[in-house]
Design a protein around this motif. Sequence first.
Motif, PDB file in Angstrom:
ATOM      1  N   SER A   1      14.184   2.471  -1.780  1.00 44.95           N
ATOM      2  CA  SER A   1      12.809   2.894  -2.004  1.00 44.95           C
ATOM      3  C   SER A   1      12.381   2.737  -3.467  1.00 44.95           C
ATOM      4  O   SER A   1      11.302   3.170  -3.849  1.00 44.95           O
ATOM      5  CB  SER A   1      12.610   4.332  -1.526  1.00 44.95           C
ATOM      6  OG  SER A   1      13.573   5.167  -2.110  1.00 44.95           O
TER       7      SER A   1
ATOM      8  N   ASP B   1      10.895   0.924  -6.741  1.00 37.72           N
ATOM      9  CA  ASP B   1       9.781  -0.020  -6.865  1.00 37.72           C
ATOM     10  C   ASP B   1      10.162  -1.272  -7.653  1.00 37.72           C
ATOM     11  O   ASP B   1       9.668  -2.357  -7.378  1.00 37.72           O
ATOM     12  CB  ASP B   1       8.604   0.682  -7.572  1.00 37.72           C
ATOM     13  CG  ASP B   1       8.170   1.916  -6.817  1.00 37.72           C
ATOM     14  OD1 ASP B   1       7.800   1.781  -5.636  1.00 37.72           O
ATOM     15  OD2 ASP B   1       8.211   3.026  -7.399  1.00 37.72           O
TER      16      ASP B   1
ATOM     17  N   LYS C   1       1.717   0.891  -3.486  1.00 41.50           N
ATOM     18  CA  LYS C   1       2.756   1.890  -3.226  1.00 41.50           C
ATOM     19  C   LYS C   1       2.185   2.972  -2.322  1.00 41.50           C
ATOM     20  O   LYS C   1       1.122   3.524  -2.595  1.00 41.50           O
ATOM     21  CB  LYS C   1       3.229   2.503  -4.550  1.00 41.50           C
ATOM     22  CG  LYS C   1       4.300   3.560  -4.379  1.00 41.50           C
ATOM     23  CD  LYS C   1       4.919   3.955  -5.702  1.00 41.50           C
ATOM     24  CE  LYS C   1       5.921   5.087  -5.500  1.00 41.50           C
ATOM     25  NZ  LYS C   1       6.635   5.419  -6.719  1.00 41.50           N
TER      26      LYS C   1
ATOM     27  N   HIS D   1       2.843   6.576  -0.999  1.00 37.58           N
ATOM     28  CA  HIS D   1       3.670   7.770  -1.169  1.00 37.58           C
ATOM     29  C   HIS D   1       2.791   9.005  -1.102  1.00 37.58           C
ATOM     30  O   HIS D   1       1.592   8.931  -1.320  1.00 37.58           O
ATOM     31  CB  HIS D   1       4.474   7.725  -2.471  1.00 37.58           C
ATOM     32  CG  HIS D   1       3.659   7.496  -3.709  1.00 37.58           C
ATOM     33  ND1 HIS D   1       4.038   7.935  -4.939  1.00 37.58           N
ATOM     34  CD2 HIS D   1       2.474   6.879  -3.898  1.00 37.58           C
ATOM     35  CE1 HIS D   1       3.138   7.588  -5.829  1.00 37.58           C
ATOM     36  NE2 HIS D   1       2.185   6.948  -5.233  1.00 37.58           N
ATOM     37  N   ARG D   2       3.414  10.130  -0.788  1.00 46.86           N
ATOM     38  CA  ARG D   2       2.624  11.319  -0.467  1.00 46.86           C
ATOM     39  C   ARG D   2       2.291  12.163  -1.678  1.00 46.86           C
ATOM     40  O   ARG D   2       1.277  12.835  -1.689  1.00 46.86           O
ATOM     41  CB  ARG D   2       3.348  12.157   0.589  1.00 46.86           C
ATOM     42  CG  ARG D   2       3.319  11.491   1.958  1.00 46.86           C
ATOM     43  CD  ARG D   2       4.218  12.208   2.935  1.00 46.86           C
ATOM     44  NE  ARG D   2       3.808  13.588   3.142  1.00 46.86           N
ATOM     45  CZ  ARG D   2       4.595  14.523   3.660  1.00 46.86           C
ATOM     46  NH1 ARG D   2       5.834  14.212   4.006  1.00 46.86           N
ATOM     47  NH2 ARG D   2       4.162  15.749   3.822  1.00 46.86           N
TER      48      ARG D   2
ATOM     49  N   ALA E   1       6.473  10.956  -6.022  1.00 46.33           N
ATOM     50  CA  ALA E   1       7.424  10.657  -4.942  1.00 46.33           C
ATOM     51  C   ALA E   1       7.732   9.166  -4.854  1.00 46.33           C
ATOM     52  O   ALA E   1       6.983   8.322  -5.315  1.00 46.33           O
ATOM     53  CB  ALA E   1       6.855  11.136  -3.613  1.00 46.33           C
ATOM     54  N   TRP E   2       8.866   8.862  -4.236  1.00 44.72           N
ATOM     55  CA  TRP E   2       9.295   7.496  -3.980  1.00 44.72           C
ATOM     56  C   TRP E   2       8.372   6.850  -2.950  1.00 44.72           C
ATOM     57  O   TRP E   2       7.660   7.545  -2.224  1.00 44.72           O
ATOM     58  CB  TRP E   2      10.717   7.519  -3.429  1.00 44.72           C
ATOM     59  CG  TRP E   2      11.735   8.063  -4.361  1.00 44.72           C
ATOM     60  CD1 TRP E   2      12.035   9.372  -4.577  1.00 44.72           C
ATOM     61  CD2 TRP E   2      12.590   7.309  -5.213  1.00 44.72           C
ATOM     62  NE1 TRP E   2      13.035   9.465  -5.515  1.00 44.72           N
ATOM     63  CE2 TRP E   2      13.395   8.215  -5.918  1.00 44.72           C
ATOM     64  CE3 TRP E   2      12.756   5.934  -5.437  1.00 44.72           C
ATOM     65  CZ2 TRP E   2      14.355   7.823  -6.834  1.00 44.72           C
ATOM     66  CZ3 TRP E   2      13.718   5.536  -6.348  1.00 44.72           C
ATOM     67  CH2 TRP E   2      14.504   6.474  -7.050  1.00 44.72           C
ATOM     68  N   ALA E   3       8.439   5.560  -2.861  1.00 46.66           N
ATOM     69  CA  ALA E   3       7.623   4.834  -1.891  1.00 46.66           C
ATOM     70  C   ALA E   3       8.151   5.068  -0.475  1.00 46.66           C
ATOM     71  O   ALA E   3       9.347   4.950  -0.233  1.00 46.66           O
ATOM     72  CB  ALA E   3       7.652   3.343  -2.207  1.00 46.66           C
ATOM     73  N   ILE E   4       7.244   5.390   0.432  1.00 43.27           N
ATOM     74  CA  ILE E   4       7.597   5.370   1.856  1.00 43.27           C
ATOM     75  C   ILE E   4       7.702   3.899   2.260  1.00 43.27           C
ATOM     76  O   ILE E   4       8.658   3.487   2.905  1.00 43.27           O
ATOM     77  CB  ILE E   4       6.527   6.121   2.685  1.00 43.27           C
ATOM     78  CG1 ILE E   4       6.527   7.602   2.306  1.00 43.27           C
ATOM     79  CG2 ILE E   4       6.774   5.932   4.183  1.00 43.27           C
ATOM     80  CD1 ILE E   4       5.402   8.403   2.934  1.00 43.27           C
TER      81      ILE E   4
ATOM     82  N   ASN F   1      11.566  -0.617   0.704  1.00 40.38           N
ATOM     83  CA  ASN F   1      11.970   0.400   1.689  1.00 40.38           C
ATOM     84  C   ASN F   1      11.810  -0.054   3.136  1.00 40.38           C
ATOM     85  O   ASN F   1      11.605   0.759   4.026  1.00 40.38           O
ATOM     86  CB  ASN F   1      11.183   1.706   1.460  1.00 40.38           C
ATOM     87  CG  ASN F   1      12.042   2.934   1.701  1.00 40.38           C
ATOM     88  OD1 ASN F   1      13.247   2.823   1.942  1.00 40.38           O
ATOM     89  ND2 ASN F   1      11.442   4.097   1.653  1.00 40.38           N
TER      90      ASN F   1
ATOM     91  N   HIS G   1      10.044  11.403   5.972  1.00 44.89           N
ATOM     92  CA  HIS G   1       8.658  11.031   5.665  1.00 44.89           C
ATOM     93  C   HIS G   1       8.057  10.090   6.712  1.00 44.89           C
ATOM     94  O   HIS G   1       6.854  10.109   6.937  1.00 44.89           O
ATOM     95  CB  HIS G   1       8.581  10.361   4.298  1.00 44.89           C
ATOM     96  CG  HIS G   1       9.081  11.233   3.193  1.00 44.89           C
ATOM     97  ND1 HIS G   1       8.508  12.452   2.901  1.00 44.89           N
ATOM     98  CD2 HIS G   1      10.106  11.090   2.330  1.00 44.89           C
ATOM     99  CE1 HIS G   1       9.170  13.018   1.904  1.00 44.89           C
ATOM    100  NE2 HIS G   1      10.148  12.226   1.533  1.00 44.89           N
TER     101      HIS G   1
END
Lengths: 284, 792
Positions: free
Chosen positions: A122, A124, A184, A186-187, A191-194, A217, A260
């Motif tokens: 995940s 980037d 990207k 993400h929530r 946070a990391w990328a979904i 990811n 997620h």
Amino acid sequence: MIPAEFDYVKAGSVDEAVAALVAGGEDSKVLGGGQSLLPVLRLRLNSPSVLVDVSGIDELRQVTDEGSSILVGAGVTTHEVMHHALVTAHVPLLSQAAGLVADPAIRHLGTFGGSCTHADPSGDMPSVAAALDAEFVVAGPGGRRTVAASDFFVDFFTTAVGLDEVLVAVRLPKMDGWGSHYEKFHRTAQAWAIVGVAAAVKVEGGAITGAKVALTNMGPTPVRATSVEAALVGGPATVEAIAGASGSAADGTSPTTDTHADAEFRQHLARVLTARAVTKAAGL
Amino acid sequence: MTETVMRTDGAAIGRADRRKEDARLLTGRTNWTDNIQLPGTLYMSCLRSSMAHAKILSIDATAALELDGVVHVFTGKDFPELAGSTCVWPVTDDIKMSTFPAICLDEVKYAGDVVAIVLANDKYVAVDALDLIDVDYEHLDAVVDMEEALKPGSPLVHSEMGTNECYVARMPCGDYEAAKAKADLVVRRRFINQRLIPNTMEPRAVVAAPMGMSDEITIWSATQIPHVLRVLLALLTGIPENNIRVVAPDVGGGFGAKLQINREEVLALVLAKKIGKPIKWTETRSEHMVATHHGRDQIQDIELAVTQDGQILGMKVDLLADMGAYLQIITPGTPLLGMFMYSGIYKMEALDFTCTGVYTTKTPTDAYRGAGRPEATYAIERIVDEAAAELGIEPLEFRKRNWIKHEEFPYTQIAGLTYDTGNYEAATARALELFGYDELRAEQTARRASGDTVQLGIGISTFTEMCGLAPSRTLGALKYVAGGWEHCTIRALPTGKIELVTGTSPHGQGHETAWSQIASDIIGVPVEDIEVVHGDTGRAPYGMDTYGSRSLAVGGQAIKMAGERLVEKARLIAAHQLEASPDDIEFSAGTYSVKGDPEKSTTIQAVAFEAFTAHNLPDGMEPTLSGESTVDPMDFSYPHGTHLAAMEVDTETGMVKLRKYVAVDDCGIQINPMIVEGQVHGGLAQGIAQAMFEGALYDNDGNLLTGSMGDYLLPSAADLPSFITDRTVTPSTTHPLGTKGIGEAGAIASTPAIINGVVDAIRHLGVTDVFMPASPQNVWRAIQTAKNGGAA
Ligand SMILES: Cc1cc2nc3c(=O)[nH]c(=O)nc-3n(C[C@H](O)[C@H](O)[C@H](O)COP(=O)(O)OP(=O)(O)OC[C@H]3O[C@@H](n4cnc5c(N)ncnc54)[C@H](O)[C@@H]3O)c2cc1C
């Protein structure tokens, strides 16, 4: 949240670092900015006996203009990648994506090389490197070698960098004349990328003449969306054509299911986000 | 955004004073529990079960004991009788009460349960040693899902009970079946109020130390409840209460998670006594996620019976409430704290409430900001939107047809509570104005018409809640084993400085400032001359601590009474010294003067000195100057407000964005509007987080999947818009200061506002509910399900 005991070596040069890794044996580990490795140690997911800190090595902190490419030292921080004039001018995809990594505190410590070598699916930075066909300069006891992005990312958290090797720098082609965008999903802000999509396209006379797309990811390593690239090139630079080409973005991907998103939703996102990333890259 | 500053008589109440405590809190110059370093300390670490449910066959600590620096390893066999927590609220006569062991003896019941503890000279060694303890487990089936847990044949959490059903609590008010028979429409929904993990900036921590000069053991704990904790520690450990001093130093947040008696506290105390050395334990964040009690976790089956023209006739509430593996301090009572609030601000003939408490092999649940009222508010505010939609009535209009009008107060609602005051019309009108309601509705229509990828929804929450738990008799009637009073002593020291001793126990709320402001107005001493003493059973012996938005609502009354008593005693001394009758003495802004002869005067500070020397006091008067009061509140107080949220939903990805949030709250008189503002903002962030980000997830084996902040998402400032807030002021008539409570309002009101907004944005696609948190996946699935013709 307390790591097990380890020895600490601060290396002054790449050679020193390699020597320390060799001396430390299998249980030694390179320490970059520590933003991924220290959490791993604190959670006791790993307990190396020696940490070789490369953050003080000058050579790793350079960004160099090589003519048709930019060489970014492995120790350059994410924050520097985001703002360095050579990067923003010639590889804007990398600087834009760097600005979406984690939060400012982490970006000031975490390094480009650490991100690539950590090889979190995940992360980037790896998919940007994959999209742009970056080259990785790796130093080991036998000297230096260059590894293509397609060979560098091997598996979940696994790269071609050997246990006794140090990633020195990453070579990125200048993307002058290309449009690019990193999308990207993400929530929360840090946070990391979904799912993430790194896209670069070259548009000439209303047609797409070059396309590079990599997904974050969507599998154990960054995934080049080759079928999307093929469908784009030669086609018109229109929203409709891009949407059509993006329909195959999830083909051949093997994303995980986590808290997620499940795999099905990730594949749906890959298609939607690829269309969005390419559309923005094409300036539409 | 505070335009109206309400003042009572003095000048300090209503003033947005900067918080006195902030300099030390913000610069880290204070001592948190973990900063307390005592010579000879032994560090405690806990070996926690990695399995949700298992028999402990054997434990081998040999290797751990051989590690240099390890002093002791204890298992359940060392303390077979010692309980690690207790429940003070057996909510029904036939409730099945669990025993929560300090250390598990032969069975673990949730992932995180304690199987052994280590004491070491060094905190790193204490953790290293955990890896060297070998536990042999025999797997037992986990019990994760509440409905499965209630089925015959389900594995049992407590096999001796023969069932996982902890209790069934009923409260039928009015005749729901009759109301339903008259209804044109019965709207039914199942809402899931998901499990949450309270997260404070400061994790839990405890230091227990024998003080040497007496039998006293002092226990410093990052707790919200030093006073209650002292009583419970004495009851659980058998150490006499008068030998235990509990200190809550500055505490970095609680939100209910520190309204608890924890096994780590019990063990630290018992071991400090047994070994005679200081024992220290500080929780890691990973431990916190599994071992500090969780919140919410209810399945809510809700029915609303309405007429065609939009009148609510009755409501049926059927809850399943997850207790987790054991009952802790108020585990079973937490869902029932909302029992009286399901009708919200609306008039209705009947409310039929049932709650079934269920044991599962998960972390125990307990109070979390709002405790019961957020769940109730969520249910009523969601179901009125659903009813309005089914009837085709504008949701705000539907609310207006049913809410209690301002001229109808005091109003006794269906659950029997008497709301003293309120003005829902005023708060709503102000909120609509700040929000730009009509413009946003127009934009919503336009986006629908154009088929925009991003749809807009408006979420409404017109809420009320109950604060200031509670008249002690009421608590007794509810089987709660403590009172609801609060204490304050105000001492005027010889030098004219004031010591205000409160029984409330702040952990971020700013009591030192607000309490000083109240006392300043009453006794006429500048705010900076007042020192607020709290959170130490040695210095502030009486108190019921801080939770349930009670501190101002109840504690504030005690400050007022204590202050007035001090002023009255000082008046007698002043009259004596000024050679006038007490009736002829006027008191204003700290000065006593003789009516008609203002030259003859003295100050309260001077009187304090006279009271100290006692050279010239009225005959029979005792020296020293102080006022003391223990107040049992007359009633709850009922803050209310109208919250509006503009939600954008990306229909392709399910991503939800909070675009605009307006909160107009009515908490009565505000002592310090800036502190009110802070409470509103923090509460909003937490309530919005439930709606959009947070949610504890377990796999089928009972493992917590959201055990780190990478998986359990907490929003930061970057994820929330700048809130637009304002207040209307309808003073409470049951509280002498006219105050209500504001600590939980934001968290209670905002969750349904967000989800109502999300559903409103995509209702035209056939969506009638979205699971919380409204994550992209949950929203996208809801849209897909509706598209495929299923109920979302
Ligand atoms: C809360 C949080 C959020 C984050 N969010 C994101 C995000 O959204 N996107 C994202 O991409 N990243 C994210 N990160 C990761 C962050 O970008 C890290 O900095 C990065 O992954 C690792 O870089 P580092 O320099 O800190 O490496 P370290 O943590 O020091 O090392 C990571 C790994 O790389 C190896 N390594 C490091 N440098 C070298 C080198 N020169 N040669 C050989 N091996 C090396 C180490 O041995 C180790 O295995 C996040 C991190 C945190 C803590």
